[in-house]
Scaffold this motif. Structure first.
Motif, PDB file in Angstrom:
ATOM      1  N   GLY A  60      23.488  10.790  51.985  1.00 33.71           N
ATOM      2  CA  GLY A  60      22.426  10.602  51.171  1.00 33.71           C
ATOM      3  C   GLY A  60      21.018  11.013  51.853  1.00 33.71           C
ATOM      4  N   SER A  61      19.885  10.711  49.715  1.00 25.72           N
ATOM      5  CA  SER A  61      18.948  11.176  49.587  1.00 25.72           C
ATOM      6  C   SER A  61      18.196   9.968  48.487  1.00 25.72           C
TER       7      SER A  61
ATOM      8  N   PHE B  70      16.913  11.071  47.067  1.00 25.40           N
ATOM      9  CA  PHE B  70      15.671  11.096  45.756  1.00 25.40           C
ATOM     10  C   PHE B  70      16.451  12.336  44.871  1.00 25.40           C
ATOM     11  N   ASN B  71      18.147  12.965  45.629  1.00 22.48           N
ATOM     12  CA  ASN B  71      18.716  13.521  45.010  1.00 22.48           C
ATOM     13  C   ASN B  71      19.734  13.083  44.084  1.00 22.48           C
ATOM     14  N   PRO B  72      19.868  12.781  43.391  1.00 22.24           N
ATOM     15  CA  PRO B  72      20.776  12.395  41.978  1.00 22.24           C
ATOM     16  C   PRO B  72      21.988  12.518  42.309  1.00 22.24           C
ATOM     17  N   SER B  73      22.971  13.978  42.841  1.00 23.57           N
ATOM     18  CA  SER B  73      23.668  13.645  43.311  1.00 23.57           C
ATOM     19  C   SER B  73      24.483  13.515  44.691  1.00 23.57           C
ATOM     20  N   SER B  74      23.504  12.190  44.942  1.00 28.03           N
ATOM     21  CA  SER B  74      23.713  11.854  46.234  1.00 28.03           C
ATOM     22  C   SER B  74      24.633  10.321  46.634  1.00 28.03           C
ATOM     23  N   ASP B  75      25.920  10.583  47.116  1.00 28.89           N
ATOM     24  CA  ASP B  75      27.004   9.191  47.079  1.00 28.89           C
ATOM     25  C   ASP B  75      26.151   8.018  46.953  1.00 28.89           C
ATOM     26  N   LEU B  76      25.060   7.822  47.021  1.00 28.54           N
ATOM     27  CA  LEU B  76      23.903   6.286  47.252  1.00 28.54           C
ATOM     28  C   LEU B  76      24.628   5.910  45.395  1.00 28.54           C
ATOM     29  N   PHE B  77      24.664   7.465  44.195  1.00 26.26           N
ATOM     30  CA  PHE B  77      24.631   6.973  43.369  1.00 26.26           C
ATOM     31  C   PHE B  77      25.470   6.919  42.210  1.00 26.26           C
ATOM     32  N   GLN B  78      25.779   6.341  40.670  1.00 20.02           N
ATOM     33  CA  GLN B  78      27.223   6.643  40.476  1.00 20.02           C
ATOM     34  C   GLN B  78      26.618   7.740  39.102  1.00 20.02           C
ATOM     35  N   PRO B  79      27.907   8.619  38.254  1.00 23.59           N
ATOM     36  CA  PRO B  79      27.556   9.292  38.042  1.00 23.59           C
ATOM     37  C   PRO B  79      26.364   8.897  36.653  1.00 23.59           C
ATOM     38  N   ASN B  80      26.394   8.500  36.622  1.00 24.36           N
ATOM     39  CA  ASN B  80      25.885   8.007  34.831  1.00 24.36           C
ATOM     40  C   ASN B  80      24.489   7.423  35.867  1.00 24.36           C
ATOM     41  N   GLU B  81      23.670   7.662  36.654  1.00 23.86           N
ATOM     42  CA  GLU B  81      21.901   7.376  37.373  1.00 23.86           C
ATOM     43  C   GLU B  81      21.659   8.469  37.590  1.00 23.86           C
ATOM     44  N   LYS B  82      21.873   9.433  37.144  1.00 29.45           N
ATOM     45  CA  LYS B  82      21.360  10.580  37.729  1.00 29.45           C
ATOM     46  C   LYS B  82      20.345  10.610  36.883  1.00 29.45           C
ATOM     47  N   LYS B  83      20.335  10.639  35.263  1.00 30.30           N
ATOM     48  CA  LYS B  83      19.278  10.363  34.680  1.00 30.30           C
ATOM     49  C   LYS B  83      18.048   9.820  35.203  1.00 30.30           C
ATOM     50  N   ASP B  84      18.439   8.104  35.778  1.00 32.30           N
ATOM     51  CA  ASP B  84      16.972   7.285  36.719  1.00 32.30           C
ATOM     52  C   ASP B  84      16.670   8.092  37.390  1.00 32.30           C
ATOM     53  N   VAL B  85      17.470   8.921  38.537  1.00 33.16           N
ATOM     54  CA  VAL B  85      16.698   9.346  39.838  1.00 33.16           C
ATOM     55  C   VAL B  85      16.397  10.476  39.731  1.00 33.16           C
ATOM     56  N   ILE B  86      15.957  11.138  38.450  1.00 31.68           N
ATOM     57  CA  ILE B  86      15.462  12.319  38.430  1.00 31.68           C
ATOM     58  C   ILE B  86      14.098  11.790  38.044  1.00 31.68           C
ATOM     59  N   THR B  87      14.171  10.489  36.828  1.00 30.86           N
ATOM     60  CA  THR B  87      12.979   9.589  36.690  1.00 30.86           C
ATOM     61  C   THR B  87      12.111   9.566  37.239  1.00 30.86           C
ATOM     62  N   SER B  88      12.518   8.682  38.849  1.00 30.27           N
ATOM     63  CA  SER B  88      11.744   8.676  39.626  1.00 30.27           C
ATOM     64  C   SER B  88      11.732   9.730  40.361  1.00 30.27           C
ATOM     65  N   THR B  89      12.059  10.552  41.047  1.00 32.14           N
ATOM     66  CA  THR B  89      12.066  11.716  41.515  1.00 32.14           C
ATOM     67  C   THR B  89      10.491  12.260  40.818  1.00 32.14           C
ATOM     68  N   ALA B  90      10.965  12.375  39.909  1.00 32.97           N
ATOM     69  CA  ALA B  90      10.255  13.503  38.942  1.00 32.97           C
ATOM     70  C   ALA B  90       8.563  12.538  38.970  1.00 32.97           C
ATOM     71  N   SER B  91       8.906  11.396  38.924  1.00 32.75           N
ATOM     72  CA  SER B  91       7.089  10.044  38.834  1.00 32.75           C
ATOM     73  C   SER B  91       6.649  10.548  40.554  1.00 32.75           C
ATOM     74  N   TRP B  92       7.919  10.197  41.130  1.00 33.51           N
ATOM     75  CA  TRP B  92       6.987  10.592  42.766  1.00 33.51           C
ATOM     76  C   TRP B  92       6.579  12.201  43.042  1.00 33.51           C
ATOM     77  N   LEU B  93       7.519  13.088  42.987  1.00 37.03           N
ATOM     78  CA  LEU B  93       6.615  13.857  43.287  1.00 37.03           C
ATOM     79  C   LEU B  93       5.326  14.597  41.886  1.00 37.03           C
ATOM     80  N   ALA B  94       4.980  13.770  40.425  1.00 37.26           N
ATOM     81  CA  ALA B  94       4.233  13.239  39.878  1.00 37.26           C
ATOM     82  C   ALA B  94       2.769  13.310  40.620  1.00 37.26           C
TER      83      ALA B  94
END
Length: 403
Positions: free
Chosen positions: A267-268, A270-294
């Motif tokens: 898993g990673s 940065f990846n919202p589909s990683s097995d680190l995360f629950q399905p309801n946490e995908k938006k949170d992961v996308i937000t933090s990954t977008a902030s990292w890319l910014a």
């Protein structure tokens, strides 16, 4: 640190736990306990169990002890009568009867009850004052170093700024735990700004760090810096072994961990589909990954505007030192070195037992700079306590003085 391997068949049962040097450890009485007086019975139990579990212990195998005994008698075993042997064994058992697999003689609720109520209060203004302090120092250091622009000054700047990046990380870490304030939105905004500024995906790391706290001390379920089963270690390729388990590479492991986790896990962050995360946490992961890319985009723009050498000196080198701080400190808080800490699996593990096998570390004058993160045992047990109350929470009760 170079070899963290645990045999699959070894669950600490053939090992004996001893205090440092094999003897009893005398500790000073707490300042609020009069000299010569005895601690209350519950406090004495807490102190003894804390000493045995949270202090580093040396693991000595039965075979090693037997070899040492034979060597001490010139290579020949000493004949001992059965009666004397039984008496010696009983005496040893009486003096060293601690069982690392036994449940603690106290509960988490007892520890919680001993902490003053005001230690749980989260003051957002006070928390923000630490953010303001650290940000002003970071910007001031960068401005001063850029203006002086001397190779006599740059090494000093790198050491200072790398430490300040680490301080920013600790404040973002508090946001992730919710100990920064009681306002989730404030925690999220401040956490994203602080962590993204040092290239850490806030939500991705926050979630995996939550997993670490919930499973610390569990061989299979802990998130990072845990011993590997021998079979898994033997199946790693040579490059992974080199990068993960041979100094100095583990001191630079954090970016690799963010992208691919620890050996044996997938898993990673940065990846919202990683097995680190629950399905309801995908938006949170996308937000933090977008902030990292910014932040990566900002650094690219600065590189174009200022030149790569200036960005290297002002940001990249301090970032590397920050990573070294992070890997160094997190290892020290969760492992001994020559002296080891117990790890559990199955029913032997519990949240309390896992938290008690973390370690406090004293960093001297740096304690204040990186927000008392060295007061780590009580933080692991109760991560909701703000960092500015950790020391008081520890010294508020004799049971904590060993932590």
């Amino acid at each position: 640190m170079a070899r963290l391997i645990l045999s699959e068949c070894c669950v600490l049962t053939p090992l004996r736990m001893r205090g440092r040097g094999g003897g009893a450890i005398a500790l000073p009485a707490p300042p609020h306990i009069a000299a010569g007086s005895r601690l209350p019975a519950p406090a004495a139990i807490h102190r003894e169990w804390a000493l045995r579990v949270s202090a580093p212990t040396r693991l000595t195998s039965a075979v090693e002890e037997e070899d040492n005994r034979i060597r001490s008698h010139g290579g020949e075993e000493e004949a001992v009568s059965p009666l004397a042997a039984n008496g010696a064994a009983a005496e040893a058992a009486a003096s060293d009867a601690f069982d690392p697999g036994a449940a603690p003689p106290f509960g988490l609720a007892e520890i919680r009850a001993a902490i003053p109520k005001h230690c749980w209060v989260k003051d957002p203004w006070r928390s923000m004052s630490y953010v303001l302090r650290d940000v002003v120092v970071v910007l001031g250091l960068a401005a001063a170093a850029a203006r002086i622009d001397s190779w006599l000054v740059w090494p000093l700047y790198w050491a200072a700024q790398g430490t300040m990046f680490w301080a920013l990380f600790v404040l973002g870490h508090d946001c992730g735990h919710g100990s920064f304030s009681s306002n989730p939105k404030l925690n999220s905004v401040v956490g994203h700004i602080l962590h993204s500024s040092i290239l850490v995906p806030y939500n991705g790391w926050r979630i995996s760090h939550r997993t670490h706290h919930q499973n610390h001390g569990h061989v299979e379920k802990d998130e990072s810096w845990h011993p590997l089963p021998k079979r898994l270690y033997n199946n790693l390729d040579n490059m992974t072994k080199k990068l993960r388990f041979t100094m100095p590479f583990p001191m630079l492991a954090f970016p690799l961990y963010l992208f691919s986790r620890s050996p044996g896990k997938t898993g990673s962050h940065f990846n919202p589909s990683s097995d680190l995360f629950q399905p309801n946490e995908k938006k949170d992961v996308i937000t933090s990954t977008a902030s990292w890319l910014a932040m990566v985009g900002i650094l690219a723009g600065l590189t174009f505007a200022m030149g790569p050498l200036q960005v290297l000196k002002l940001y990249a080198v301090p970032y590397v030192l920050f990573v070294m701080w992070l890997d160094f400190v997190t290892y020290l808080h969760h492992h001994g070195h020559e002296d080891k800490l117990p790890w559990y699996r199955g029913k032997e593990w519990s949240y309390l037992r896992g938290g008690l096998t973390t370690l406090d570390r004293d960093y001297g004058w740096i304690n204040n700079i990186h927000h008392d993160i060295g007061t780590h045992v009580i933080h692991h047990l109760f991560p909701q306590i703000p960092h500015y109350h950790l020391v008081e929470a520890v010294i508020s009760h004799p049971s904590f003085l060993l932590f």
